[in-house]
Design an enzyme around this catalytic site. Sequence first.
Site, mmCIF file in Angstrom:
data_model
loop_
_atom_site.group_PDB
_atom_site.id
_atom_site.type_symbol
_atom_site.label_atom_id
_atom_site.label_comp_id
_atom_site.label_asym_id
_atom_site.label_seq_id
_atom_site.Cartn_x
_atom_site.Cartn_y
_atom_site.Cartn_z
ATOM 1 N N TYR A 85 79.403 -5.680 42.541
ATOM 2 C CA TYR A 85 78.561 -6.246 41.486
ATOM 3 C C TYR A 85 77.220 -6.616 42.108
ATOM 4 O O TYR A 85 77.135 -7.551 42.907
ATOM 5 C CB TYR A 85 79.277 -7.457 40.904
ATOM 6 C CG TYR A 85 78.623 -8.164 39.745
ATOM 7 C CD1 TYR A 85 77.449 -7.714 39.137
ATOM 8 C CD2 TYR A 85 79.197 -9.327 39.238
ATOM 9 C CE1 TYR A 85 76.879 -8.393 38.076
ATOM 10 C CE2 TYR A 85 78.648 -10.018 38.173
ATOM 11 C CZ TYR A 85 77.488 -9.543 37.594
ATOM 12 O OH TYR A 85 76.922 -10.232 36.532
ATOM 13 N N LYS A 87 78.922 -2.365 39.401
ATOM 14 C CA LYS A 87 78.177 -2.815 38.223
ATOM 15 C C LYS A 87 76.810 -3.247 38.729
ATOM 16 O O LYS A 87 76.705 -4.170 39.543
ATOM 17 C CB LYS A 87 78.869 -3.995 37.535
ATOM 18 C CG LYS A 87 78.012 -4.601 36.420
ATOM 19 C CD LYS A 87 78.507 -5.950 35.938
ATOM 20 C CE LYS A 87 77.545 -6.502 34.880
ATOM 21 N NZ LYS A 87 77.895 -7.870 34.428
#
Length: 298
Positions: free
Chosen positions: A140, A168
């Site tokens: 992330y 992400k």
Amino acid sequence: MDLPEALSGITTPLVTPFEDGSSQIDEDAFTDLIDHLLEAGIDGVFPCGTTGEFASLSREEHSRVVELAVEHVDGEVPVLAGAAATSVHDAVAHAETAAELGADAAVLTPPYFHTANAPEGNQRFLKQVADRSPLPILLYNIPVCTGQRIEPETLAAVATHENVIGIKDSSGDLEYFLSVLRNTPDEFLMLQGYDALLVPALRMGADGGVNALSNVAPEEYAELYETAHTERGEELQDAIAPLFDACGSYGFGPATKTALEYRGVIPSDAVRPPLVEVPEDGRAAIGESVDGLVESGD
């Protein structure tokens, strides 16, 4: 479950509803939110992320939110559990707890506050967590919260780790996203976390999105994913813009909760310190933005 295939779509980073006036987790509102998303065709859920105010939850609350998500989803879609922490030990502990509760993957940021003094530091951190995690790891990248990005060369080094499935990216930097896309294996999941760049990223090869505002308008996000390469996708991306701008002004957690309260999905937009609720003069604009987005899907 084939995670890369299952996550090739829209995953929702769930808000954590609180009871108005008590700041206790509203478990009924949380499960109602999950129903709202599943009925709309969302492809995955992500409890205890940034929008879910994970940093304001106790360890017990963090575990309970993941547990509720796993139980209520009941295998219908993947559950990605937040595992962000400032130490390898704590990140692994979050992943171990998530595995015990039945989550499908753990989501890991680089450490925040005590940031790496060289890119190799983040590489070591991410690799050590991946080595010890009982769950697959989705990285992330959110430099606005962690103080640094995961450098492309760091990603290239860890992308081949057997326990790292993708990233992400919430940087809002499309050039960075495309650089990572070019320099990681084809099977490495590329998920766009910056809502305003969802259509451009999908057109350039992203596998899907992890988008806060899919809490509010899951039907529209599901349709956007399916129509990203068409004029309809552009229309939906444009319709998202006003609400996304509101998130930039008031914060994703508070603005998303206000929008959900406006839609009647959750009963309260209460947040925990250091966040504050959207002021009265911002609520009307958020309501208008919600109406515009929802009407665009009609």
